[in-house]
Scaffold this active site. Structure first.
Site, PDB file in Angstrom:
ATOM      1  N   ASP A 167      13.733 -11.183   6.586  1.00 59.15           N
ATOM      2  CA  ASP A 167      12.941 -10.332   5.691  1.00 59.15           C
ATOM      3  C   ASP A 167      11.489 -10.776   5.618  1.00 59.15           C
ATOM      4  O   ASP A 167      10.594  -9.962   5.449  1.00 59.15           O
ATOM      5  CB  ASP A 167      13.577 -10.241   4.294  1.00 59.15           C
ATOM      6  CG  ASP A 167      13.988 -11.565   3.718  1.00 59.15           C
ATOM      7  OD1 ASP A 167      13.752 -12.596   4.362  1.00 59.15           O
ATOM      8  OD2 ASP A 167      14.561 -11.576   2.614  1.00 59.15           O
TER       9      ASP A 167
HETATM   10  C1  LAN Z   1      15.542 -19.560   0.376  1.00 58.91           C
HETATM   11  C2  LAN Z   1      14.287 -19.054  -0.200  1.00 58.91           C
HETATM   12  C3  LAN Z   1      13.823 -17.732   0.295  1.00 58.91           C
HETATM   13  C4  LAN Z   1      14.958 -16.812   0.698  1.00 58.91           C
HETATM   14  C5  LAN Z   1      14.548 -15.326   0.852  1.00 58.91           C
HETATM   15  C6  LAN Z   1      13.406 -15.083   1.815  1.00 58.91           C
HETATM   16  C7  LAN Z   1      14.090 -14.785  -0.511  1.00 58.91           C
HETATM   17  C8  LAN Z   1      15.793 -14.552   1.276  1.00 58.91           C
HETATM   18  O1  LAN Z   1      15.533 -13.181   1.272  1.00 58.91           O
HETATM   19  C9  LAN Z   1      16.365 -15.101   2.553  1.00 58.91           C
HETATM   20  C10 LAN Z   1      16.793 -16.562   2.363  1.00 58.91           C
HETATM   21  C11 LAN Z   1      15.681 -17.493   1.885  1.00 58.91           C
HETATM   22  C12 LAN Z   1      14.792 -17.809   3.064  1.00 58.91           C
HETATM   23  C13 LAN Z   1      16.214 -18.831   1.371  1.00 58.91           C
HETATM   24  C14 LAN Z   1      17.422 -19.441   1.994  1.00 58.91           C
HETATM   25  C15 LAN Z   1      18.007 -20.677   1.303  1.00 58.91           C
HETATM   26  C16 LAN Z   1      16.947 -21.607   0.728  1.00 58.91           C
HETATM   27  C17 LAN Z   1      16.057 -22.104   1.847  1.00 58.91           C
HETATM   28  C18 LAN Z   1      16.130 -20.783  -0.285  1.00 58.91           C
HETATM   29  C19 LAN Z   1      16.937 -20.215  -1.431  1.00 58.91           C
HETATM   30  C20 LAN Z   1      15.270 -21.847  -0.919  1.00 58.91           C
HETATM   31  C21 LAN Z   1      16.180 -23.133  -0.969  1.00 58.91           C
HETATM   32  C22 LAN Z   1      17.428 -22.826  -0.109  1.00 58.91           C
HETATM   33  C23 LAN Z   1      17.982 -24.048   0.675  1.00 58.91           C
HETATM   34  C24 LAN Z   1      19.256 -23.664   1.370  1.00 58.91           C
HETATM   35  C25 LAN Z   1      18.254 -25.227  -0.216  1.00 58.91           C
HETATM   36  C26 LAN Z   1      19.099 -26.295   0.417  1.00 58.91           C
HETATM   37  C27 LAN Z   1      20.472 -26.269  -0.125  1.00 58.91           C
HETATM   38  C28 LAN Z   1      21.620 -25.918   0.511  1.00 58.91           C
HETATM   39  C29 LAN Z   1      22.750 -25.457  -0.282  1.00 58.91           C
HETATM   40  C30 LAN Z   1      21.829 -25.962   1.971  1.00 58.91           C
END
Ligand code: LAN
Length: 728
Positions: free
Chosen positions: A449
C-alpha cells in the site's frame, strides 16, 4: 517543563536535544553540550516533538469559518515538518517489547548506552508503568502481562535503576503475582536466555535447519511473513548455538529478582510451554507441541554437529544479506537486535558488520515528552508523507502559495525514497525497483500500500499546474516499475483472489499458523489478504490509469479483481475488519474510498449502503465516532465512551466519498472535529490509532493532522463553507 521528575527519576535538559535527520529520512537524537546547544537552536519540529512549545501560541486568526479552521490546521502541520528530510518525524511508539532488544544487544556486546539515552529510557518506562500495579503490557496501554513486565523490569535494571527503587519494587510485586518470569512467551524466554537468566533447555526450539530446505518445500521459512522469518532466522542461530552472556553480579542478582523460586531449583525444560494466562493470545496447537517434543529429542540425541554448523552458516549468510539489503537496519527492531548479537558472536566487537548494525539501532530510538523508547520501526516517513501530500491536494490547500515549499519538500522526499537497486541475489527477496517502503529507502522493504499511495502522491503533484517547477524532477517512466511491482503483488490463490497483502504476495498456506510459536500474536506466519492494502492498491492503480497508458488493460483487470475481493471481504453487517488501524472504522474508510473510485456510491451500490449504515449506526451522542483496541482483539466493534478525532475523521471521509445522503449526520461528525481543534490549530493525542497482529496497539501521531484535514477539505468541497461558533 511539562512533565515533572517523577519519583526522583532524573530528567535530561530538553533544550539540549536535537533531532538530526538525513535527506533519506533517517532520524537520530543527539544530546548537545550546553555551549553547543546555545549556538545551534532547536528547530520547530524538535520543539514540537518534545512539547517544548509551551504554552502554545494561538494561530494568527481565530477561525470564523470551517475553511479558516482548515487553514489553521494546515499552517500548524506544515510548521512541524522537518525541512531537511521533508518528512514529519514522530515518536512511533506503543509496543513495549522493542527496547529490550536494544538494551540486551548493548549489554551482551559491552556497548555503552550514552548517559542521556539511558536516563530517558528509564524515564519512559517509569512514566508508562501501569498506574495501578506498576507492570507493563504488550503495548503502552495494555494490562500488565508477564512478557511486558519481565522485559521492562530487566531493561530498567540493566539501565541502572536500583532494585530498591519504588518503581522496581512495585513492578516486581506484579511480576510475582503473574507467576514470575517463567511464564514469559517464546521471545521473552529467548531474551532472558541470552542474558543467562533462563536456561536454553526451557526455550522451545527454533531450528535453523529449516533454512537449508529447498525453497520448493511449501512451508519453507522464506515463504513466511517477512517479519517472522527475519526474527526466526537470527533467533534460530542464537537458540541452536545456545548463546548466552557471562554471568555478572547484576545478572546473578536478577536471577533472584525475577523468579518466584530460587533459580537452581527451577526445572526449565519442563517449563518450555509455560505461558502466563494473561499473556496468551495464540495458544500452541497440538501439532506444534508434538513437533517441539520431537525437536528437543532430535537436538539432544540426533542432530549431527556438521548439520548444525552447516545450517547456522547458511543462516549467518542470509543474515548478512538481510543487513546489506536494509543498510544494516534489518526489517524492524526485534530482528535487528537479535541480528546485531549474531554479528557480534561471529565477528567480535570490532567486526565491521556488527559495528554498522549496532550503530544503526540508534535510528530506532526516539525521544518524546515521556522519555525515550525504541519505536515499532525506524519511523513512518514515507507513509505519512504520501498522505500529507494527498490531503493537502484534496482539500485545495496545495493551491495556496504558503504551502508550496512544504509540498515540494515532501514530494522530493518521496522521489528520493523510491527503490532503485535490487536486493542481493539469493536473499529470497522480490524485485523492488520502483517500489516504496513504509519508512525509509534504506530500510529497503517494499510495502504494497505504501507503493500505491506514494505513486498516487507523486502523480497528483506531477499533474498539478501549481507545481510545474517539479515536473522535471521526476521521470514518469520510473512509475512503470512501480506498476509492475504493484501488479505482481496481487494475490492469485483461490481464497484470496484479487487481494493484496502487506509486503509480498501470499507464498504459503495459512495452515502454517498451526506452528506459530510466538504465543502473543495471531496471524504472523504468512502474508494474508488485507482489505486496506487492497483498497490502497486500487486507489494507486486507478489514479495511474486515469492519466497514463502503461499496462492499461492489465490495470483494469487487476482493479476489477481487487474490487471483487473488497466486496467479498465485507461482513454481513456491512463492516470490514481493519488489520492495521483501529479497526472497522479504519477499514470502512479505505473500502468506501476504493469503491467510490469505481463509481459505487450510497445511491447505486448495496455494498456501499451497508458499509455506510454500519458506520452511521455507531455514531455517538456527541456527533463523532470512537472505537477501541478491544475491537481489533475480539473482532467485533467496541465503541469508546466518547468520540475520537481521528476515527471521526475516518468515518466522515468514508461517508463523504460514498456520497452519503444525510448531510446532518456528516456535519455532526465534522463539528466534533472542529470543536476538538486547539487554538493553535492542532489536534491533541487522544488514543492509539494503529494496531498490528490483532493484539498490539501503536500510535500514528501524524494521523491527527492528516485525516481531519482531509475530512474538512472533503466536506467543504461537497457542501461549501460555513461559519463556526466559538465557545468563548
Ligand atoms: C507496520 C506499520 C505500517 C503498516 C501499514 C503500511 C499501515 C500496513 O498497511 C501494512 C503493514 C505495515 C507496513 C506494518 C507491518 C507490521 C509492522 C512493521 C507495523 C505495524 C509497525 C510495527 C510492525 C512490526 C511487525 C513489529 C515487530 C513485531 C512483530 C510481531 C514481528
Amino acid at each position: 517543563m511539562y512533565y515533572s521528575d517523577k519519583l526522583g527519576i532524573p530528567k535530561t535538559d530538553f533544550s539540549r536535544w536535537r533531532l538530526r535527520t538525513s535527506e533519506l529520512g533517517a532520524q537520530r537524537w543527539e544530546y548537545l553540550s550546553t555551549e553547543a546547544s546555545q549556538k545551534d537552536p532547536q528547530n520547530e519540529c524538535t520543539k514540537y516533538l518534545l512539547n517544548e512549545i509551551f504554552p502554545r501560541p494561538a494561530a494568527p486568526t481565530v477561525p470564523n469559518t470551517a475553511s479558516q479552521a482548515l487553514d489553521n490546521a494546515a499552517t500548524f502541520f506544515s510548521g512541524i515538518q522537518d525541512h531537511k528530510s521533508g518528512t514529519w518525524p514522530n515518536q512511533y511508539k506503543g509496543p513495549m517489547f522493542m527496547s529490550i532488544g536494544y538494551v540486551v544487544a548493548s549489554y551482551f556486546t559491552g556497548m555503552e548506552i550514552p548517559e542521556p539515552t539511558r536516563k530517558e529510557m528509564i524515564r519512559y518506562l517509569v512514566n508508562t508503568a501501569h498506574p495501578v500495579d506498576g507492570g507493563w503490557g504488550l503495548h503502552e496501554k495494555d494490562k500488565s502481562t508477564c512478557f511486558g513486565t519481565t522485559m521492562n523490569y530487566v531493561v530498567l535494571r540493566l539501565l541502572g535503576l536500583s532494585d530498591e527503587h519504588p518503581v522496581c519494587v512495585k513492578a516486581r510485586k506484579t511480576l510475582m503475582r503473574l507467576g514470575g518470569a517463567i511464564g514469559c512467551p517464546h521471545w521473552g524466554k529467548m531474551w532472558l536466555a541470552l542474558l543467562n537468566l533462563y536456561k536454553w533447555e526451557g526455550v522451545n526450539p527454533a531450528p535453523t535447519e529449516m533454512f537449508v530446505l529447498p525453497y520448493a518445500v511449501p512451508i519453507h521459512p522464506m515463504r513466511w511473513w517477512v517479519h517472522t522469518r527475519a526474527i526466526y532466522l537470527a533467533a534460530g542461530y542464537l537458540a541452536t548455538s545456545k548463546i548466552k552472556c557471562e554471568l555478572t553480579p547484576l545478572l546473578e542478582q536478577l536471577r533472584i529478582e525475577i523468579f518466584s523460586k530460587p533459580f537452581d531449583m527451577i526445572n526449565f525444560s519442563s517449563n518450555r510451554n509455560t505461558v502466563c494466562g494473561v499473556d496468551l493470545y495464540y495458544p500452541h496447537s497440538t501439532l506444534l507441541n508434538t513437533l517441539n517434543w520431537f525437536m528437543v529429542k532430535y537436538e539432544k540425541f540426533v542432530r549431527p554437529k556438521w548439520l548444525l554448523d552447516y545450517s547456522n552458516k547458511k543462516a549467518y549468510e542470509l543474515l548478512l544479506m538481510e543487513m546489506k539489503n536494509t543498510s544494516y537496519l534489518s526489517i524492524a527492531p526485534v530482528s535487528g537486535a537479535f541480528t546485531a548479537i549474531v554479528l557480534f558472536v561471529e565477528q567480535g566487537a570490532l567486526g565491521k558488520d556488527f559495528k554498522r548494525s549496532y550503530d544503526r539501532m540508534s535510528e530506532e530510538l526516539f525521544m518524546g515528552p515521556l522519555g525515550m523508547t525504541v519505536m515499532g520501526t525506524n519511523g513512518s516517513q514515507t507513509w505519512d508523507s504520501c498522505f500529507a501530500i494527498q490531503s493537502f491536494f484534496i482539500s485545495g490547500l496545495a493551491k495556496k502559495p504558503k504551502y508550496h515549499d512544504m509540498i515540494v519538500r515532501a514530494f522530493e522526499f518521496l522521489v528520493r525514497s523510491q527503490f532503485d537497486t535490487e536486493c542481493i541475489p539469493g536473499s529470497f527477496r522480490d524485485k523492488r525497483i520502483g517500489a516504496w517502503p513504509f519508512s525509509t529507502k534504506e530500510q529497503g522493504y517494499t510495502v504494497t500500500d505504501c507503493t500505491s499511495e506514494a505513486m498516487k502522491a507523486i502523480l497528483i503533484v506531477m499533474n498539478s499546474n501549481e507545481f510545474v517547477d517539479l515536473h522535471e524532477k521526476f521521470d514518469m517512466k520510473k512509475l512503470y516499475d512501480s506498476i509492475d511491482v504493484v501488479l505482481g503483488l496481487q494475490n492469485v490463490g483461490s481464497f484470496e483472489f484479487g487481494s493484496f497483502a502487506s509486503y509480498e504476495c501470499i507464498k504459503a498456506t495459512p495452515l502454517l499458523e498451526l506452528i506459530n510459536p510466538a504465543e502473543v500474536f495471531g496471524n504472523i506466519m504468512v502474508e494474508y489478504p488485507y482489505v486496506e492494502c487492497t483498497d490502497s492498491s486500487v486507489l494507486g492503480l486507478i489514479y495511474y490509469s486515469k492519466c497514463q497508458k502503461y499496462r492499461h488493460d492489465d490495470i483494469q483487470l487487476a482493479v476489477k479483481r481487487a474490487i471483487e475481493y473488497i466486496m467479498k471481504a465485507q461482513n454481513d453487517d456491512g463492516s470490514w475488519y481493519g488489520s492495521w488501524g483501529i479497526c472497522y472504522t479504519y477499514a470502512g474508510m479505505f473500502a468506501l474510498e476504493a469503491l467510490s473510485q469505481v463509481g459505487q456510491s450510497y445511491e447505486n451500490s448495496e455494498v456501499v449502503r451497508k458499509g455506510c449504515d454500519f458506520l452511521t449506526a455507531w455514531q455517538l451522542n456527541d456527533g463523532g465516532w470512537g472505537e477501541t483496541m478491544g475491537a481489533s482483539e475480539t473482532h467485533s466493534y467496541i465503541s469508546s465512551r466518547s468520540s475520537l478525532v481521528v476515527q471521526t475523521s475516518w468515518v466522515v471521509i468514508g461517508l463523504l466519498l460514498a456520497e452519503y445522503p444525510d448531510q446532518q449526520v456528516i456535519r455532526r461528525g465534522l463539528d466534533l472535529i472542529l470543536r476538538r481543534q486547539q487554538k493553535s490549530g492542532e489536534w491533541l493525542y487522544e488514543s492509539d490509532e494503529g494496531v498490528f497482529n490483532h493484539s498490539c496497539a501503536i500510535e500514528y501521531p501524524n494521523y491527527k493532522f492528516i485525516f481531519p484535514i482531509k475530512a474538512i477539505g472533503l466536506y467543504l468541497n461537497r457542501y461549501g463553507d460555513f461559519s463556526i461558533l466559538h465557545a468563548s
